[in-house]
Design a protein around this motif. Sequence first.
Motif, PDB file in Angstrom:
ATOM      1  N   ALA A 131      46.618  44.867  38.843  1.00 42.53           N
ATOM      2  CA  ALA A 131      45.251  45.389  38.892  1.00 42.53           C
ATOM      3  C   ALA A 131      44.639  45.313  40.291  1.00 42.53           C
ATOM      4  CB  ALA A 131      44.362  44.645  37.897  1.00 42.53           C
ATOM      5  N   GLN A 132      45.147  44.424  41.141  1.00 38.24           N
ATOM      6  CA  GLN A 132      44.574  44.263  42.485  1.00 38.24           C
ATOM      7  C   GLN A 132      45.329  45.035  43.565  1.00 38.24           C
ATOM      8  OE1 GLN A 132      44.701  41.483  40.312  1.00 38.24           O
ATOM      9  NE2 GLN A 132      42.565  41.969  39.983  1.00 38.24           N
ATOM     10  N   VAL A 133      46.377  45.734  43.207  1.00 36.56           N
ATOM     11  CA  VAL A 133      47.142  46.489  44.201  1.00 36.56           C
ATOM     12  C   VAL A 133      46.335  47.714  44.605  1.00 36.56           C
ATOM     13  CG1 VAL A 133      49.279  47.755  44.664  1.00 36.56           C
ATOM     14  CG2 VAL A 133      49.340  45.650  43.298  1.00 36.56           C
ATOM     15  N   ASP A 134      46.125  47.869  45.926  1.00 39.92           N
ATOM     16  CA  ASP A 134      45.319  48.998  46.398  1.00 39.92           C
ATOM     17  C   ASP A 134      46.187  50.237  46.624  1.00 39.92           C
ATOM     18  OD1 ASP A 134      46.613  48.599  48.868  1.00 39.92           O
ATOM     19  OD2 ASP A 134      44.919  47.504  49.722  1.00 39.92           O
ATOM     20  N   ALA A 135      45.574  51.301  47.089  1.00 40.34           N
ATOM     21  CA  ALA A 135      46.263  52.577  47.277  1.00 40.34           C
ATOM     22  C   ALA A 135      47.414  52.475  48.280  1.00 40.34           C
ATOM     23  CB  ALA A 135      45.268  53.642  47.732  1.00 40.34           C
ATOM     24  N   GLY A 137      49.423  49.939  48.430  1.00 38.75           N
ATOM     25  CA  GLY A 137      50.482  49.128  47.850  1.00 38.75           C
ATOM     26  C   GLY A 137      50.350  47.635  48.132  1.00 38.75           C
ATOM     27  N   TYR A 138      49.193  47.209  48.617  1.00 35.22           N
ATOM     28  CA  TYR A 138      48.963  45.802  48.948  1.00 35.22           C
ATOM     29  C   TYR A 138      47.862  45.188  48.086  1.00 35.22           C
ATOM     30  CZ  TYR A 138      51.563  46.715  53.224  1.00 35.22           C
ATOM     31  OH  TYR A 138      52.547  47.053  54.109  1.00 35.22           O
ATOM     32  N   VAL A 139      47.936  43.894  47.942  1.00 37.17           N
ATOM     33  CA  VAL A 139      46.804  43.114  47.462  1.00 37.17           C
ATOM     34  C   VAL A 139      46.141  42.628  48.749  1.00 37.17           C
ATOM     35  CG1 VAL A 139      46.061  41.053  46.234  1.00 37.17           C
ATOM     36  CG2 VAL A 139      47.970  42.402  45.343  1.00 37.17           C
ATOM     37  N   THR A 140      44.953  43.127  49.038  1.00 38.32           N
ATOM     38  CA  THR A 140      44.286  42.772  50.288  1.00 38.32           C
ATOM     39  C   THR A 140      43.318  41.626  50.034  1.00 38.32           C
ATOM     40  OG1 THR A 140      44.475  45.045  51.066  1.00 38.32           O
ATOM     41  CG2 THR A 140      42.889  43.630  52.210  1.00 38.32           C
ATOM     42  N   VAL A 141      43.460  40.576  50.850  1.00 35.27           N
ATOM     43  CA  VAL A 141      42.650  39.375  50.710  1.00 35.27           C
ATOM     44  C   VAL A 141      41.881  39.163  52.012  1.00 35.27           C
ATOM     45  CG1 VAL A 141      42.704  36.870  50.360  1.00 35.27           C
ATOM     46  CG2 VAL A 141      44.354  38.339  49.165  1.00 35.27           C
TER      47      VAL A 141
END
Length: 149
Positions: A131-135, A137-141
Motif C-alpha cells: 500500500a505504501q509503494v509509490d509510482a 516503485g519505492y516506499v519513500t520515507v
Amino acid sequence: MKNSIVKILAFAGLAIISTGCSSNDDFMADSQTNLNNKTSKEASKTKTYHVRYGLLSSTGTKILTGNYDVGSFIATDNNTGESYDTYASGGFQSLPKYYDGLPAGTYTFTAMQGQGGWVGYGSVIGVVSDAQVDADGYVTVYIPIAWEE
C-alpha cells in the motif's frame, strides 16, 4: 478351477494395491498442494521492498535532493528489533539514499548524525507494505530534521 480362484485373488490384490497407490497419489498431490501453499505463504512473509530516504525540514518541506550531514538511515523493525542500516562512510551524504530489501512490517525510521554533527534527526514510525509503494516503485520515507546549526 483352483487356478482361476488364484488368478481372481491375484487380480483382486492388484486392484487393492492399485487403489492404495491411487489414494497415495491423491495424498501426495494434497501434500504437494499444501507444500506449495506453505511456500507461497512463506514467500509473502519474506517479500521485500525498495526504500527511498529523504528528509523533512522543520517547516514541513520534503527534501529528496542535496547533501546533508547524515551518517546513515536506519529502519528498526518494531516487532523483531532487527535494524537495517544504509551506513556510508564520510560526512555529507547525497539524497535520496536507497535501501533495497526491507521486509514488510512496521518500522521506526531515523537517521544518525554525520561527522560534522550539524544536524539532529527525529524518528517516524511507518508501515512498509504494498500500500505504501509509490509510482516509482519505492516506499519513500522522510526523516524529520529535529534541529540544525
